[in-house]
Design a protein around this motif. Structure first.
Motif, PDB file in Angstrom:
ATOM      1  N   ARG A  22       4.846 -23.153 -12.215  1.00  0.00           N
ATOM      2  CA  ARG A  22       4.381 -24.102 -11.206  1.00  0.00           C
ATOM      3  C   ARG A  22       5.475 -25.122 -10.891  1.00  0.00           C
ATOM      4  O   ARG A  22       6.262 -25.488 -11.762  1.00  0.00           O
ATOM      5  N   ARG A  53       7.181  -8.105  -8.376  1.00  0.00           N
ATOM      6  CA  ARG A  53       5.973  -8.719  -7.817  1.00  0.00           C
ATOM      7  C   ARG A  53       4.721  -8.006  -8.324  1.00  0.00           C
ATOM      8  O   ARG A  53       4.728  -6.800  -8.555  1.00  0.00           O
ATOM      9  N   THR A  54       3.661  -8.789  -8.482  1.00  0.00           N
ATOM     10  CA  THR A  54       2.369  -8.226  -8.840  1.00  0.00           C
ATOM     11  C   THR A  54       1.695  -7.678  -7.586  1.00  0.00           C
ATOM     12  O   THR A  54       2.138  -7.916  -6.456  1.00  0.00           O
ATOM     13  N   GLY A  85       8.772 -18.113 -12.050  1.00  0.00           N
ATOM     14  CA  GLY A  85       7.377 -17.727 -12.216  1.00  0.00           C
ATOM     15  C   GLY A  85       6.513 -18.808 -12.835  1.00  0.00           C
ATOM     16  O   GLY A  85       5.597 -18.508 -13.607  1.00  0.00           O
ATOM     17  N   SER A 100       9.416 -20.490  -8.023  1.00  0.00           N
ATOM     18  CA  SER A 100       9.087 -19.106  -7.683  1.00  0.00           C
ATOM     19  C   SER A 100       9.976 -18.127  -8.441  1.00  0.00           C
ATOM     20  O   SER A 100       9.518 -17.056  -8.862  1.00  0.00           O
ATOM     21  N   ALA A 117       8.601 -12.952  -9.567  1.00  0.00           N
ATOM     22  CA  ALA A 117       9.537 -13.679 -10.427  1.00  0.00           C
ATOM     23  C   ALA A 117      10.848 -12.917 -10.456  1.00  0.00           C
ATOM     24  O   ALA A 117      10.869 -11.685 -10.317  1.00  0.00           O
ATOM     25  N   SER A 159      -0.897  -8.719  -6.290  1.00  0.00           N
ATOM     26  CA  SER A 159      -1.404  -9.848  -5.499  1.00  0.00           C
ATOM     27  C   SER A 159      -0.294 -10.621  -4.800  1.00  0.00           C
ATOM     28  O   SER A 159      -0.566 -11.568  -4.066  1.00  0.00           O
ATOM     29  N   HIS A 163       2.417 -12.235  -6.314  1.00  0.00           N
ATOM     30  CA  HIS A 163       3.158 -13.186  -7.119  1.00  0.00           C
ATOM     31  C   HIS A 163       4.429 -12.526  -7.655  1.00  0.00           C
ATOM     32  O   HIS A 163       4.400 -11.369  -8.090  1.00  0.00           O
TER      33      HIS A 163
END
Length: 240
Positions: free
Chosen positions: A181, A61-62, A179, A176, A68, A64, A66
């Motif tokens: 849309r 995870r980043t 990673g 998700s 993957a 922020s 997000h």
């Protein structure tokens, strides 16, 4: 446990008897529901889980939030492998992607077994090596391949670890994990279905043509799997 190898987990099935004897007294079987957290990032690892059924996903995870998927663990492996390398925590989360069952050993007793047996650590380092290969293949696929090729690889890796061709999974969850849309996943699933490789229903994907998916994966599937066979052994027998 009267059967000397009453396990589906490949690491336990192939472990040296003396090493297995060190950890067997501390084994407990656990049912693991969907999204059960097995490893929390930057937090001391409480236990390792040798997977028997289902799939655990390693998630990066980043800052922020997000995320993957960067690794798959099914009946071929274990969670909490940082302990094998002498660390007590991991950088990435690990949670259940598909519900299942695992054999749990608390970290204290697992570390004691590693300290008592150099052969146990060396054996499990082979699995760590394999996971590094798998992660590298995932990074290459994410950087270089089209979404349909990445999705084909992802579905094949699920198929390796699940008892049948049906996968209960939503488009949103697939997006998700990859990673990307959600609309891209929906279009790509339609593309694969149009080629008769899969059947996509609401909340379910069914594999129809595994060989076709391997071809579509464009070489991204197979390298890590071959490395597992070289380092640990062929997992085909456990699927029978």
């Amino acid at each position: 446990m009267s059967d000397p190898r009453p396990y589906r987990n490949e690491l336990l099935r192939r472990m040296m008897p003396d090493d297995l004897a060190l950890i067997e007294p501390y084994m407990t079987r656990r049912n693991l529901p969907l999204r059960a957290m097995l490893v929390t990032p930057d937090t001391p690892i409480e236990a390792v889980h040798f997977m028997e059924h289902g799939i655990a996903a390693v998630i990066a995870r980043t800052a922020s939030g997000h995320g993957a998927e960067v690794g798959f663990i099914g009946f071929e492996g274990m969670t909490g492998a940082s302990l094998v390398m002498g660390d007590d925590r991991a950088a990435h989360a690990c949670s259940m992607l598909f519900e299942g069952e695992a054999i749990r050993i608390d970290a204290v007793h697992f570390n004691a077994a590693l300290a008592a047996s150099p052969t146990l650590r060396l054996y499990l380092l082979r699995f760590v090596n394999y996971m590094q290969t798998q992660t590298g293949c995932t990074a290459l696929a994410n950087a270089q391949l089209k979404l349909e090729e990445r999705l084909a690889r992802w579905l094949l890796m699920c198929d390796d670890r699940l008892p049948d061709e049906r996968m209960a999974i939503t488009h949103e969850f697939l997006a998700s994990m990859l990673g990307v849309r959600r609309p891209g996943v929906t279009i790509t699933l339609q593309l694969l279905e149009g080629r008769s490789l899969i059947r996509s229903r609401r909340g379910e994907v069914i594999i129809r043509d595994r060989a076709g998916l391997i071809e579509l994966a464009n070489g991204s599937y197979g390298e890590a799997e071959a490395e597992y066979a070289r380092l640990i052994g062929d997992i085909g027998a456990a699927q029978a």
